[in-house]
Design an enzyme around this catalytic site. Structure first.
Site, mmCIF file in Angstrom:
data_model
loop_
_atom_site.group_PDB
_atom_site.id
_atom_site.type_symbol
_atom_site.label_atom_id
_atom_site.label_comp_id
_atom_site.label_asym_id
_atom_site.label_seq_id
_atom_site.Cartn_x
_atom_site.Cartn_y
_atom_site.Cartn_z
ATOM 1 N N LEU B 318 0.843 -1.189 0.000
ATOM 2 C CA LEU B 318 0.000 0.000 0.000
ATOM 3 C C LEU B 318 0.877 1.237 0.000
ATOM 4 O O LEU B 318 1.827 1.329 0.776
ATOM 5 C CB LEU B 318 -0.889 0.012 1.251
ATOM 6 C CG LEU B 318 -1.890 -1.135 1.385
ATOM 7 C CD1 LEU B 318 -2.360 -1.266 2.816
ATOM 8 C CD2 LEU B 318 -3.063 -0.911 0.450
ATOM 9 N N ASP B 319 0.550 2.145 -0.857
ATOM 10 C CA ASP B 319 1.231 3.428 -0.834
ATOM 11 C C ASP B 319 0.655 4.210 0.353
ATOM 12 O O ASP B 319 -0.491 4.003 0.729
ATOM 13 C CB ASP B 319 0.941 4.149 -2.153
ATOM 14 C CG ASP B 319 1.570 5.517 -2.178
ATOM 15 O OD1 ASP B 319 2.750 5.621 -1.816
ATOM 16 O OD2 ASP B 319 0.878 6.475 -2.566
ATOM 17 N N LYS B 320 1.479 5.065 0.962
ATOM 18 C CA LYS B 320 0.942 5.776 2.123
ATOM 19 C C LYS B 320 0.088 6.970 1.710
ATOM 20 O O LYS B 320 -1.122 6.994 1.952
ATOM 21 C CB LYS B 320 2.076 6.255 3.041
ATOM 22 C CG LYS B 320 1.540 7.002 4.269
ATOM 23 C CD LYS B 320 2.639 7.456 5.194
ATOM 24 C CE LYS B 320 3.317 8.735 4.748
ATOM 25 N NZ LYS B 320 2.514 9.940 4.965
ATOM 26 N N THR B 321 0.737 7.923 1.036
ATOM 27 C CA THR B 321 0.041 9.176 0.773
ATOM 28 C C THR B 321 -1.087 8.991 -0.237
ATOM 29 O O THR B 321 -0.853 8.522 -1.345
ATOM 30 C CB THR B 321 1.036 10.228 0.262
ATOM 31 O OG1 THR B 321 2.126 10.252 1.165
ATOM 32 C CG2 THR B 321 0.404 11.598 0.192
ATOM 33 N N LYS B 525 10.428 1.686 -4.868
ATOM 34 C CA LYS B 525 9.124 1.036 -4.719
ATOM 35 C C LYS B 525 9.020 -0.103 -5.725
ATOM 36 O O LYS B 525 8.576 -1.194 -5.409
ATOM 37 C CB LYS B 525 7.988 2.036 -4.975
ATOM 38 C CG LYS B 525 7.839 3.077 -3.886
ATOM 39 C CD LYS B 525 6.555 3.864 -4.105
ATOM 40 C CE LYS B 525 6.467 5.056 -3.172
ATOM 41 N NZ LYS B 525 5.286 5.874 -3.391
#
Lengths: 71, 648
Positions: B318-321, B525
């Site tokens: 999952l990407d954070k922002t 990533k």
């Protein structure tokens, strides 16, 4: 131009060839493709020679109801 | 004459013709039973059965011939050989029963199959039929695809929104469930985007058109669902290859049986029960139903292959922002480090808007100065964190532009303004410039980060003048989404972010994620995703679809979130989640798993039926009509099982 028609009556994959053949036989139609799973019919044609109603008629002549769709 | 033509046209329609033939042959079979058991004479009963077999069989034989001309060995061919053979040896009852059951089954199949296509029909029904356009000051009603981009459209309360556009006047609640799958209406005000096919509920809206007809989100969704349903899943391709040699093999087997046993009936029965009907539709029926169901929930799948893969996901990155967090960063803290804060080199630039009311008083004069410097440096930046800084810095007066500007990915920006060098960014950016903040300043920065905030340094020339703290709140349901992912068999949930470790950890802790990879550049990533795949995981990556494009592409399944407004994401992501809702990720995975299970059940049902029948025939327990009945039942069971997905 490309016109998209939809039919809810496709029940056998062999209908595909029949409709495609009938459409390609119409003057001014360059390409016709029928998708079985979704009943989508894509026709590449010259709008000067063939209208959407003409395409509907050509499909009706081989026994299927299809309607022109905006997308 | 007119009516004759009409009847002819009507019979040309294969669906109607089959309906008639089914009724006819079914009726004749009943009559023959009545004749036999009522009157006792076999003669008229047999001729009725013969007529029934020919009525139903002619349609089957015609289709078998059609397919044969296209070089395809079809199920119809098996049935045709079987019933003609049965007629030849005088087994009228078997021939009539087999042909009737086959076309009756085909009719039921077509009916139930169209149920699985229903969702697409519902999407198409959403398509608006008219639009009220303002042309030359008058309201004109036109077809929605005839509306041009830039025109103004009026939408009355209760009306369907005919185009994609931006609200210019009015205020109303709009039901967007058709597009996003979210049941709660969205409040629309000037500046909000609206989508064709959604329903305006209570207010009048004036909308400037951004897309009409085929260039709308609705059209793209329809297109996407259609392509997905046409695209074949790997299992389906396998089964089709299998069916290609399976049918001739059954014919050969039956011929061999005839040669060895000299038992025509046994050979013909083999043909009937060898039909791969249930097997051939086992996968498409589940896929079409699953994709349709997903679309209704606002989850767009690219196709059967992705659906099958998504059912096997074992790791989710999952990407954070913008994914775990709301993606709406706000400037929350300004820490002034050098008390003799540097005034801007412009006469009026240090002017502090004390008269601006509540908001202006939020910051002190020296805080405003730090903010102004940072604002100048960020004014050309595209970075998501630049936005809140700029928004706040430009609240009362325009931010001057820098003379030069340079952005370093993952580190920050360096700009020059009237002879001063401004740096806004990370520790790395500062050390690259040989700048060192004081130990006390480092401590204050750490406090911000531990609170889950993103913090950047602001330096002018040789002095570090301040710290900006930016908070992006975690989504309310982040923890729930992570829990649901685990419950759905996802072994590893990892967070990938370009943000700082401390900030990332604070957010991860709230979300219940233990595996955090922070301070990553876009290529890092990508490398992380590759590593997970090398470890044998089927990896899904969820991001916003634009910044994370490479990582999304590297994952087995790239999921883009909140894509209703962005056409590129709808078209490129393997799974596009229309709503900005994290819970859609576990939902998509759960649904895919359900589809995968469904496919396996169907294949199992089909194979078990065929083997049981085969055994029954060889043991002499199953005859032609009974075999056909069981075979047709298995086909219906498979379709009905697939349709369960419509309610999943």
């Amino acid at each position: 131009m490309k016109t998209i028609l939809r039919s809810k009556e496709l029940t056998c994959p062999s209908c595909i060839a029949k409709i495609e053949k009938a459409l390609k036989a119409v003057n001014g139609v360059e390409e016709a493709k029928v998708f079985f799973n979704t009943g989508r019919i894509e026709v590449q044609h010259d709008p000067e020679q063939v209208s959407g109603a003409d395409l509907e008629k050509a499909i009706r002549a081989v026994g299927y109801e299809a309607r022109v769709s905006a997308f | 004459m007119q009516s004759l033509v009409r009847i002819k046209n009507w019979l040309r329609n294969p669906r109607q013709r089959r309906q008639i033939l089914t009724l006819l042959s079914g009726g004749l079979i009943l009559l023959s039973l009545a004749a036999r058991y009522g009157g006792g004479s076999a003669g008229p009963a047999d001729s009725m059965l013969l007529t029934a077999a020919i009525a139903a069989g002619s349609d089957i034989a015609a289709r078998a011939w059609n397919n044969l001309r296209n070089r395809a060995f079809s199920i119809e061919l098996l049935v045709s050989i079987a019933f003609i053979g049965a007629l030849a040896i005088g087994e009228y009852w078997e021939a009539a029963a087999v042909t009737f059951l086959f076309i009756f089954g085909a009719y039921l199949e077509a009916r139930t199959l169209s149920q699985t296509r229903k969702v697409l029909g519902e999407l198409l029904d959403l398509a608006p039929t008219t639009a009220l356009v303002l042309r030359d000051g008058r309201q004109v009603e036109v077809a929605p695809e005839a509306v041009r981009v830039g025109e103004m459209v009026l939408i009355k309360p209760g009306a369907k929104i005919p185009v994609d556009g931006v609200v210019t006047e009015g205020r109303s609640a709009v039901d967007e469930s058709a597009i996003t799958g979210e049941p709660i209406s969205e409040e629309k005000t000037p500046g909000s985007s609206v989508f064709a096919g959604t329903i305006n509920q209570n207010g009048m809206l004036k909308v400037q058109v951004t897309g009409a007809g085929a260039d709308t989100t609705l059209a793209r969704i329809v297109r996407r669902v259609e392509e997905a349903q046409e695209e074949k899943a790997p299992t389906q391709r396998f089964i089709e290859r299998f069916a290609r040699w399976y049918t001739p093999a059954i014919i050969a087997l039956s011929g061999l049986t005839l040669l060895l046993s000299r038992d025509i009936e046994l050979a013909l029965t083999l043909l009937v029960i060898g039909c791969p009907g249930a097997l051939v539709i086992s996968t498409p029926v589940s896929i079409v139903a699953g994709i349709g169901r997903a679309a209704k929930k606002g989850i767009l799948m690219k196709g059967g292959e992705y659906l099958e893969n998504a059912g096997k996901i074992s790791a989710v990155a999952l990407d954070k922002t913008g994914t775990l967090t709301e993606g709406r960063p706000r400037l929350t803290d300004i820490i002034v480090l050098s008390e003799e804060a540097l005034p801007l080199p412009q006469a009026n630039a240090a002017h502090v808007p004390v008269t601006g009311g509540h908001f202006a008083n939020r910051w002190s004069a020296s805080q405003w100065q730090v903010l102004r410097w940072a604002g100048i440096a960020e004014s050309h930046s595209e970075h998501p964190l630049a936005r809140p800084i700029l928004a706040e810095a430009g609240r009362f007066e325009p931010v001057p532009e820098p003379d030069s500007f340079e952005m370093t990915a993952g580190k920050g920006v360096i700009a020059h303004f009237m002879g001063s060098r401004i740096a806004v960014g990370t520790n790395e950016l500062l050390s690259g410039l040989d700048l060192r903040p004081l130990a006390d300043a480092e401590k204050r920065m750490a406090v911000l980060k531990s609170a889950g905030k993103t913090a950047v340094w602001v330096a002018v020339d040789q002095s570090v003048i301040g710290i900006l703290g930016i908070a992006d709140s975690i989504r309310e349901n982040a923890a729930e989404a992570v829990r649901q992912l685990r419950r759905n068999g996802v072994q590893r949930v990892v967070m990938l972010t370009g943000d700082d470790f401390r900030t990332a950890n604070a957010i991860a802790q709230e979300a219940g994620i233990t595996e955090v990879y922070a301070e990553l550049l876009p290529e890092d990533k990508l490398a992380m995703i590759r590593r997970l795949r090398q470890e044998g995981h089927i990896v899904a990556m969820a991001g916003d679809g634009i910044n994370d494009a490479p990582a999304l592409a590297a994952a087995n399944i790239g999921m883009a979130m909140g894509t209703a407004g962005t056409s590129i994401a709808i078209e490129t992501a393997d799974v596009a989640l229309m709503a900005d809702d994290l819970l859609k990720i576990p939902q998509a995975i759960a649904l895919s798993k359900a589809v995968l299970r469904n496919i396996r059940q169907n294949v199992l049902i089909a194979l078990a039926t065929v083997s049981a029948l085969l055994a029954g025939v060889l043991l002499g327990e199953v005859h032609m009509a009974g075999g056909m009945l069981i075979h047709q039942l298995s086909v219906l069971v498979v379709i009905l099982n697939g349709m369960r997905l419509l309610k999943a």
